[in-house]
Design an enzyme around this catalytic site. Structure first.
Site, PDB file in Angstrom:
ATOM      1  CB  VAL A  89      11.184   3.549   4.541  1.00 14.79           C
ATOM      2  CG1 VAL A  89      10.899   2.195   5.159  1.00 14.79           C
ATOM      3  CG2 VAL A  89       9.990   4.481   4.661  1.00 14.79           C
TER       4      VAL A  89
ATOM      5  CE1 TYR B 118      -1.262   6.502   0.813  1.00 17.49           C
ATOM      6  CE2 TYR B 118      -3.287   6.172  -0.429  1.00 17.49           C
ATOM      7  CZ  TYR B 118      -2.358   5.721   0.488  1.00 17.49           C
ATOM      8  OH  TYR B 118      -2.519   4.482   1.085  1.00 17.49           O
TER       9      TYR B 118
ATOM     10  CE  LYS C  52       0.167   3.513  -0.596  1.00 12.90           C
ATOM     11  NZ  LYS C  52       1.058   2.581   0.107  1.00 12.90           N
TER      12      LYS C  52
HETATM   13  N1  LIG Z   1      -5.433   1.860   6.203  1.00 10.28           N
HETATM   14  C1  LIG Z   1      -5.886   1.992   4.983  1.00 10.28           C
HETATM   15  O1  LIG Z   1      -7.063   2.328   4.746  1.00 10.28           O
HETATM   16  C2  LIG Z   1      -4.968   1.691   3.813  1.00 10.28           C
HETATM   17  C3  LIG Z   1      -5.553   1.544   2.544  1.00 10.28           C
HETATM   18  C4  LIG Z   1      -4.741   1.265   1.448  1.00 10.28           C
HETATM   19  C5  LIG Z   1      -3.371   1.161   1.623  1.00 10.28           C
HETATM   20  N2  LIG Z   1      -2.829   1.326   2.868  1.00 10.28           N
HETATM   21  C6  LIG Z   1      -1.373   1.231   2.979  1.00 10.28           C
HETATM   22  O2  LIG Z   1      -1.017   0.226   3.912  1.00 10.28           O
HETATM   23  C7  LIG Z   1       0.259   0.536   4.481  1.00 10.28           C
HETATM   24  C8  LIG Z   1       0.157   0.351   5.986  1.00 10.28           C
HETATM   25  O3  LIG Z   1      -0.824   1.233   6.494  1.00 10.28           O
HETATM   26  P1  LIG Z   1      -1.647   0.961   7.842  1.00 10.28           P
HETATM   27  O4  LIG Z   1      -3.077   1.100   7.512  1.00 10.28           O
HETATM   28  O5  LIG Z   1      -1.142  -0.255   8.496  1.00 10.28           O
HETATM   29  O6  LIG Z   1      -1.241   2.279   8.661  1.00 10.28           O
HETATM   30  P2  LIG Z   1      -0.498   2.487  10.048  1.00 10.28           P
HETATM   31  O7  LIG Z   1      -1.135   1.655  11.095  1.00 10.28           O
HETATM   32  O8  LIG Z   1      -0.446   3.973  10.236  1.00 10.28           O
HETATM   33  O9  LIG Z   1       0.973   1.920   9.795  1.00 10.28           O
HETATM   34  C9  LIG Z   1       1.919   2.647   9.046  1.00 10.28           C
HETATM   35  C10 LIG Z   1       3.273   2.094   9.378  1.00 10.28           C
HETATM   36  O10 LIG Z   1       4.259   2.790   8.613  1.00 10.28           O
HETATM   37  C11 LIG Z   1       5.314   3.173   9.502  1.00 10.28           C
HETATM   38  N3  LIG Z   1       6.032   4.339   8.975  1.00 10.28           N
HETATM   39  C12 LIG Z   1       5.549   5.577   8.706  1.00 10.28           C
HETATM   40  N4  LIG Z   1       6.548   6.363   8.272  1.00 10.28           N
HETATM   41  C13 LIG Z   1       7.683   5.595   8.283  1.00 10.28           C
HETATM   42  C14 LIG Z   1       9.044   5.835   7.962  1.00 10.28           C
HETATM   43  N5  LIG Z   1       9.472   7.028   7.504  1.00 10.28           N
HETATM   44  N6  LIG Z   1       9.926   4.817   8.089  1.00 10.28           N
HETATM   45  C15 LIG Z   1       9.532   3.601   8.541  1.00 10.28           C
HETATM   46  N7  LIG Z   1       8.266   3.312   8.887  1.00 10.28           N
HETATM   47  C16 LIG Z   1       7.344   4.315   8.743  1.00 10.28           C
HETATM   48  C17 LIG Z   1       4.620   3.470  10.802  1.00 10.28           C
HETATM   49  O11 LIG Z   1       5.542   3.492  11.856  1.00 10.28           O
HETATM   50  P3  LIG Z   1       5.261   4.443  13.126  1.00 10.28           P
HETATM   51  O12 LIG Z   1       4.015   3.853  13.783  1.00 10.28           O
HETATM   52  O13 LIG Z   1       6.471   4.287  13.933  1.00 10.28           O
HETATM   53  O14 LIG Z   1       5.009   5.803  12.603  1.00 10.28           O
HETATM   54  C18 LIG Z   1       3.664   2.282  10.857  1.00 10.28           C
HETATM   55  O15 LIG Z   1       4.352   1.136  11.287  1.00 10.28           O
HETATM   56  C19 LIG Z   1       0.609   1.967   4.022  1.00 10.28           C
HETATM   57  O16 LIG Z   1       1.513   1.877   2.952  1.00 10.28           O
HETATM   58  C20 LIG Z   1      -0.720   2.493   3.492  1.00 10.28           C
HETATM   59  O17 LIG Z   1      -0.525   3.434   2.459  1.00 10.28           O
HETATM   60  C21 LIG Z   1      -3.596   1.576   3.971  1.00 10.28           C
END
Ligand SMILES: NC(=O)c1ccc[n+]([C@@H]2O[C@H](COP(=O)([O-])OP(=O)(O)OC[C@H]3O[C@@H](n4cnc5c(N)ncnc54)[C@H](OP(=O)(O)O)[C@@H]3O)[C@@H](O)[C@H]2O)c1
Length: 249
Positions: free
Chosen positions: A65, A160, A164
């Site tokens: 992205v 961050y 958001k």
């Molecule tokens: N987990 C939490 O507590 C939490 C809370 C609030 C919001 N969020 C948000 O939820 C979303 C998903 O997070 P998650 O918890 O599912 O974390 P995750 O399991 O680490 O997933 C993150 C995803 O983003 C992808 N990604 C990272 N950098 C990228 C890039 N440059 N281009 C394309 N894809 C990229 C990763 O791909 P790779 O695996 O290939 O790196 C992975 O598929 C994020 O936006 C995060 O900010 C998470």
């Protein structure tokens, strides 16, 4: 079958991650054909996810992205393999790096720029690339994953929290700009049980104890909110759905 997504195409950018994969499973379970994206780090995991989804025709395709050209290549690949119309775009890609808020020097320019390139510009660039295909569906939906950190100012770093908040405000602007053909929503989780941030031992239990609903979210809790945007919340646009068990109250 009012909530069926049969015949719809959904693209989950960041579909190899915890929340992205849960969203992909739920969208496919409702009948959608799903494309999940992956980076070089997660090609195998994404391919295996696509194979395991219920239904047929699911794909795993590469995209970074932070590289808008790769999003245009993704759009061309989706168009070539799935046709002109995209019904649902989920922006679930993201990264973070914890920086204590009082340590201003640790939040250097390179980290701030990377934070905005991946977590804000990347979501906008994906929307920009796919808006014509969403419009072509006649009933498009964009769901971006933000965070309650954008509302509370409490999160892994000040940058961050800012990106958001930026996702939520972009959601409002785009909801006006892209109506009536495309609805635009964001889903704001609190702490979710994924590998997103390397959280210290005990963090999840401590957060659960301080949360009115007494647990942290699962990735499926967040995926269910994404699915609801596509099925139940048909008259909502420009809104942020909070999925935090009351943590931000
Ligand atoms: N987990 C939490 O507590 C939490 C809370 C609030 C919001 N969020 C948000 O939820 C979303 C998903 O997070 P998650 O918890 O599912 O974390 P995750 O399991 O680490 O997933 C993150 C995803 O983003 C992808 N990604 C990272 N950098 C990228 C890039 N440059 N281009 C394309 N894809 C990229 C990763 O791909 P790779 O695996 O290939 O790196 C992975 O598929 C994020 O936006 C995060 O900010 C998470």
């Amino acid at each position: 079958m009012a909530h069926s997504l049969e015949g719809r195409l959904a693209l989950v950018v960041g579909g190899s991650g915890g929340i992205g994969a849960a969203s992909a499973r739920l969208l496919a379970g409702a009948g959608a054909r799903v494309v999940v994206t992956h980076t070089d780090r997660s090609a195998e995991a994404a391919a295996s996810l696509a194979r395991s989804l219920p239904g047929a025709g699911h794909l795993a395709l590469p995209a970074d992205v932070a590289d808008s050209a790769s999003l245009l290549a993704l759009r061309d690949a989706v168009r070539a393999q799935c046709g002109e119309a995209l019904h649902v775009l989920v922006n679930a890609a993201g990264f973070t790096k914890p920086v204590p808020h009082a340590d201003l020097d640790a939040l250097d320019d390179a980290l701030i720029d990377r934070m905005f390139a991946v977590n804000w510009r990347g979501q906008f660039a994906a929307i920009r690339a796919f808006a014509p295909m969403l419009k072509a569906s006649g009933n498009g939906l964009i769901v971006s994953i933000s965070s309650i950190s954008g509302q509370t100012g409490i999160g892994s770093s000040i940058a961050y929290c800012a990106v958001k908040a930026g996702i939520d405000v972009m959601t409002k602007s785009l909801a006006r700009a892209l109506a009536p053909e495309i609805r635009v929503m964001s889903v704001a989780p609190g702490v979710v049980d994924t590998g997103f941030v390397g959280r210290p031992a005990g963090f999840n239990a401590k957060t659960a104890a301080a949360t009115p609903l007494r647990r942290i979210a699962t990735a499926e809790d967040v995926g269910e909110a994404v699915l609801a945007c596509a099925t139940s919340l048909r008259f909502s646009t420009g809104a942020t759905v909070v999925v935090d068990g009351g943590r931000s109250l």
